[in-house]
Design a protein around this motif. Sequence first.
Motif, PDB file in Angstrom:
ATOM      1  N   LYS A 269       5.910   6.775  -2.239  1.00  0.00           N
ATOM      2  CA  LYS A 269       5.105   7.922  -1.419  1.00  0.00           C
ATOM      3  C   LYS A 269       3.506   7.840  -3.289  1.00  0.00           C
ATOM      4  O   LYS A 269       2.992   8.039  -2.369  1.00  0.00           O
ATOM      5  CB  LYS A 269       5.450   9.273  -2.380  1.00  0.00           C
ATOM      6  CG  LYS A 269       5.020  10.424  -1.420  1.00  0.00           C
ATOM      7  CD  LYS A 269       6.102  11.160  -1.573  1.00  0.00           C
ATOM      8  CE  LYS A 269       5.756  12.952  -1.019  1.00  0.00           C
ATOM      9  NZ  LYS A 269       6.299  13.935  -1.450  1.00  0.00           N
ATOM     10  N   LYS A 270       3.958   7.869  -4.102  1.00  0.00           N
ATOM     11  CA  LYS A 270       3.337   7.760  -4.905  1.00  0.00           C
ATOM     12  C   LYS A 270       3.223   6.961  -5.611  1.00  0.00           C
ATOM     13  O   LYS A 270       3.899   6.586  -6.235  1.00  0.00           O
ATOM     14  CB  LYS A 270       3.078   9.373  -5.783  1.00  0.00           C
ATOM     15  CG  LYS A 270       3.855  10.095  -5.657  1.00  0.00           C
ATOM     16  CD  LYS A 270       3.375  11.609  -6.499  1.00  0.00           C
ATOM     17  CE  LYS A 270       4.862  11.794  -7.427  1.00  0.00           C
ATOM     18  NZ  LYS A 270       4.587  13.645  -8.025  1.00  0.00           N
TER      19      LYS A 270
ATOM     20  N   ILE B 158      10.382   6.465  -1.267  1.00  0.00           N
ATOM     21  CA  ILE B 158      10.622   6.782  -0.621  1.00  0.00           C
ATOM     22  C   ILE B 158      12.211   6.323   0.598  1.00  0.00           C
ATOM     23  O   ILE B 158      11.680   4.720   0.425  1.00  0.00           O
ATOM     24  CB  ILE B 158       9.866   7.214   1.440  1.00  0.00           C
ATOM     25  CG1 ILE B 158       8.474   8.318  -0.004  1.00  0.00           C
ATOM     26  CG2 ILE B 158      10.708   7.819   1.870  1.00  0.00           C
ATOM     27  CD1 ILE B 158       9.709   9.562   0.052  1.00  0.00           C
TER      28      ILE B 158
ATOM     29  N   ASN C 148      13.784   0.926   5.379  1.00  0.00           N
ATOM     30  CA  ASN C 148      12.010   1.995   5.566  1.00  0.00           C
ATOM     31  C   ASN C 148      11.372   2.478   4.190  1.00  0.00           C
ATOM     32  O   ASN C 148      11.788   3.363   4.261  1.00  0.00           O
ATOM     33  CB  ASN C 148      12.495   2.506   6.775  1.00  0.00           C
ATOM     34  CG  ASN C 148      12.534   2.305   7.630  1.00  0.00           C
ATOM     35  OD1 ASN C 148      12.020   1.497   8.737  1.00  0.00           O
ATOM     36  ND2 ASN C 148      13.975   2.092   8.405  1.00  0.00           N
TER      37      ASN C 148
ATOM     38  N   LYS D 202       0.771  -1.218   0.200  1.00  0.00           N
ATOM     39  CA  LYS D 202      -0.341  -0.097   0.404  1.00  0.00           C
ATOM     40  C   LYS D 202       0.941   1.009   0.001  1.00  0.00           C
ATOM     41  O   LYS D 202       1.598   1.086   0.653  1.00  0.00           O
ATOM     42  CB  LYS D 202      -1.521  -0.092   1.569  1.00  0.00           C
ATOM     43  CG  LYS D 202      -1.659  -0.902   1.514  1.00  0.00           C
ATOM     44  CD  LYS D 202      -2.709  -0.855   2.958  1.00  0.00           C
ATOM     45  CE  LYS D 202      -3.615  -2.165   2.707  1.00  0.00           C
ATOM     46  NZ  LYS D 202      -4.539  -1.653   3.993  1.00  0.00           N
ATOM     47  N   THR D 203       0.163   1.832  -0.451  1.00  0.00           N
ATOM     48  CA  THR D 203       1.245   3.621  -0.678  1.00  0.00           C
ATOM     49  C   THR D 203       1.350   3.983   0.520  1.00  0.00           C
ATOM     50  O   THR D 203       0.384   3.556   1.533  1.00  0.00           O
ATOM     51  CB  THR D 203       0.479   4.531  -1.332  1.00  0.00           C
ATOM     52  OG1 THR D 203      -0.625   5.436  -1.048  1.00  0.00           O
ATOM     53  CG2 THR D 203       0.849   4.269  -2.572  1.00  0.00           C
ATOM     54  N   GLN D 204       2.054   4.708   1.295  1.00  0.00           N
ATOM     55  CA  GLN D 204       2.477   5.528   2.325  1.00  0.00           C
ATOM     56  C   GLN D 204       2.630   4.421   3.316  1.00  0.00           C
ATOM     57  O   GLN D 204       1.998   4.492   4.931  1.00  0.00           O
ATOM     58  CB  GLN D 204       1.222   6.321   2.799  1.00  0.00           C
ATOM     59  CG  GLN D 204       0.614   7.407   1.351  1.00  0.00           C
ATOM     60  CD  GLN D 204       2.079   8.264   1.054  1.00  0.00           C
ATOM     61  OE1 GLN D 204       2.589   8.579   1.956  1.00  0.00           O
ATOM     62  NE2 GLN D 204       1.632   8.555   0.086  1.00  0.00           N
ATOM     63  N   SER D 205       3.111   2.857   3.089  1.00  0.00           N
ATOM     64  CA  SER D 205       3.339   2.311   4.292  1.00  0.00           C
ATOM     65  C   SER D 205       4.410   1.489   3.961  1.00  0.00           C
ATOM     66  O   SER D 205       5.432   1.329   3.240  1.00  0.00           O
ATOM     67  CB  SER D 205       2.625   1.014   4.147  1.00  0.00           C
ATOM     68  OG  SER D 205       2.227   0.447   3.581  1.00  0.00           O
ATOM     69  N   LYS D 206       5.205   1.633   5.865  1.00  0.00           N
ATOM     70  CA  LYS D 206       6.983   1.268   5.017  1.00  0.00           C
ATOM     71  C   LYS D 206       6.611  -0.308   5.096  1.00  0.00           C
ATOM     72  O   LYS D 206       5.399  -1.681   5.079  1.00  0.00           O
ATOM     73  CB  LYS D 206       7.200   0.865   6.406  1.00  0.00           C
ATOM     74  CG  LYS D 206       7.620   2.238   6.800  1.00  0.00           C
ATOM     75  CD  LYS D 206       8.364   2.624   8.158  1.00  0.00           C
ATOM     76  CE  LYS D 206       8.597   4.086   8.764  1.00  0.00           C
ATOM     77  NZ  LYS D 206       8.952   3.797  10.452  1.00  0.00           N
TER      78      LYS D 206
ATOM     79  N   GLU E  81       7.079   7.250  -6.952  1.00  0.00           N
ATOM     80  CA  GLU E  81       8.626   7.665  -6.007  1.00  0.00           C
ATOM     81  C   GLU E  81       8.169   6.755  -4.616  1.00  0.00           C
ATOM     82  O   GLU E  81       7.064   6.422  -4.152  1.00  0.00           O
ATOM     83  CB  GLU E  81       7.451   9.122  -6.171  1.00  0.00           C
ATOM     84  CG  GLU E  81       8.504  10.140  -5.324  1.00  0.00           C
ATOM     85  CD  GLU E  81       8.225  11.260  -4.643  1.00  0.00           C
ATOM     86  OE1 GLU E  81       9.145  11.878  -3.788  1.00  0.00           O
ATOM     87  OE2 GLU E  81       7.538  11.803  -5.745  1.00  0.00           O
TER      88      GLU E  81
ATOM     89  N   SER F 101       9.249   3.322   1.102  1.00  0.00           N
ATOM     90  CA  SER F 101       7.452   3.541   0.727  1.00  0.00           C
ATOM     91  C   SER F 101       7.140   4.178  -0.143  1.00  0.00           C
ATOM     92  O   SER F 101       7.687   4.666  -0.518  1.00  0.00           O
ATOM     93  CB  SER F 101       7.189   4.288   2.462  1.00  0.00           C
ATOM     94  OG  SER F 101       5.790   5.329   2.401  1.00  0.00           O
TER      95      SER F 101
END
Length: 688
Positions: free
Chosen positions: A392-393, A367, A388, A317-321, A365, A390
Amino acid sequence: MAQWLRISQMLQCLPDDTINNLYPPSAFPIEVRHFLAEWIERQRWDDFALENVEQESQARALLDQTISMLQSIAQQNGNVVDRMKLMQISRNMTMFQQDSLQFTVMVREILTKERVLLGTPAQMPNPPQFQQYPNIESSFPNMQDVDHLVLKVIEVQDIRQKMHQLQEELNWERQNYERLQGPIQQNGLDHTKSEIQKLQNHIQKLEYNVKAMATKRFQLLKECVDCLDQCQTRLISRLKAWRWDQHKATIGQPFDENLNPLQTWCEQLLGVNGKLRQELMLIGEPIPELEERLGKLLQVLIESSLVVDRQPPQVIKTQSKFSTTVRYLLGEKVAPGKPVVLKAQIINELQARNLSSVPGDNVGELINNTAILEHNTSSKSTCATFRNMSIKKIKRADRKGSESVTEEKFALLFSTEINITGCDTPYRIQDRVPFMVSERVPWRMMYSTLNSKFTSEVLTHHNLDQYNQHFLAQKIFDKPDFADDFSNILVTWAQFNKEVLPGRPFTFWQWFEGVMELTKKHLREYWSEGLIFGFIGKQHLHLILKDRPNGTFLLRFSDSEIGGITIAYVSATDNGGQKIQNIQPFTKRDLEIRSLGDRIRDIDHITYLYPEFPKHEVFKKFYTEPQASPVGGYIPVSLQTKVGTEASSDTPPPLTPLPESPHSAVGFPSVSEDMDLDIDKLLESLHQ
């Protein structure tokens, strides 16, 4: 048979470890080779390869014949020790029945290794591939190939050194020849002429030997490059097999994740490549053909040694580590100095299929998408760990028709530039998460995958049987009357998890997954002990129950709703005949209220588990003991399952009436749960 006679004599001079590597005791012990020698050598094992899935049925036939012949030989063997040993081996070999191609490829490799030991290696039409089996050395049997190659390289080096010595002697004798030319011209002495003639003969012999050794040296160099090519092809195939095993581990199949033997193999081939390039340079004149081949082999080896050791989640999922680890198998050969930084980027399916260059269009993108390649001296591994990361989009493609967002696939591409000690130029290497999904696969492969997923999720060793397999095929292909073999019929992705089943609001996978979840949470012990028949069609159900006594029952998974188990039983009709009844399925919610064992005990209509096991004997361990009387004078309450007319005729009625089951309209006898009052306790309470 002739090959076995020769190899069996040679084996007496080999150490036990080498013999066990050649004939792994847990998969293909030497007894199999001995007792079936003539038959084994008559079969066409060289034709098999792991990627040729169409050969599965032929491979299965060979496996079945092997097991059958072992059992026959065992029964005829008068030695009880040999007889018991052969029977045990035949039972162990059934582990290949889930993937019989692995068995045929393994036998092919064993025969190839025998021919190498005998000095008559066969020409293989396909590069050998390997699969890890339980308790088998992960390097079997390829390390012997590398040892054979190393010996050839040593022979090349030895010839080069002898040539150098001969050349030095030749140079010295030529100098002597020139020195003796003066006296013969001046004096014309007979003894000097004799010495010169003898020296000329010696020089000619030396020149001949140097030339002969140069020819042999070149031939050996070419053989070494050919052998290196073969060994590396096998290594690449083994790396691909390791990645495939890693992929299958996500559905519960066993997986040996140890990469150390493959790392050793990579390092040995890199060392051999370097020595051969040195030998070519020492020849003193260019040999473009061999130089080019060694250069390409080096590039492929360096680029293929980057492996995703720890895969990231399949769904992110987006925004998850999330984390992942990439390992470089030639890490100890990386040139010191500048640190090696790996970069991860997201690519879409089209980009993943065209990895000849770095993707230009950025579809997402990431992270924390860089990590340094670091060497661990204790584990001797060189890894880059992304701890870590992630998303982002992400940029998604335009969907067409009935495509869903879950059908669009992406991959992580890991890349870096690396310098290897002894190599002049840097190499750009990359690896990505393999995610290619076939649009259609043969049913036999689909079933094998479903079985692996089911047993791993439920945590059981009890596999789906042939009856379960046939019913599942009937269901996914919507052919309830088809009685032939489904093995080679192709299953599409749409049939698996896109199109709803006929007359149902769910797909095949949604239904199968529901059964799997129910079994995992509430039925594991019942399934593991073989008390649940499982997947069975109505026609087969009637066939096996039609002649059984009244009260005979079996447990089967509901085919009309997700995550349900029902009881099918034989009951009497009003005119003295028999009929098959299917009790309303019990779901997760039902079994949370009252266990399956207690519900079976409650229903008086059912007495014998198919074929003829008294229910109170086989299910007794699952019965719940009556609870002790509560303190404080309260009247104890218990739940009991009622079926059909039982629920309406019992007294006293339930304290809280239950609504009519929504399933009673589809032919299931309805089920209700009554609260029984303990009358003795009630009277005792009133008296007090």
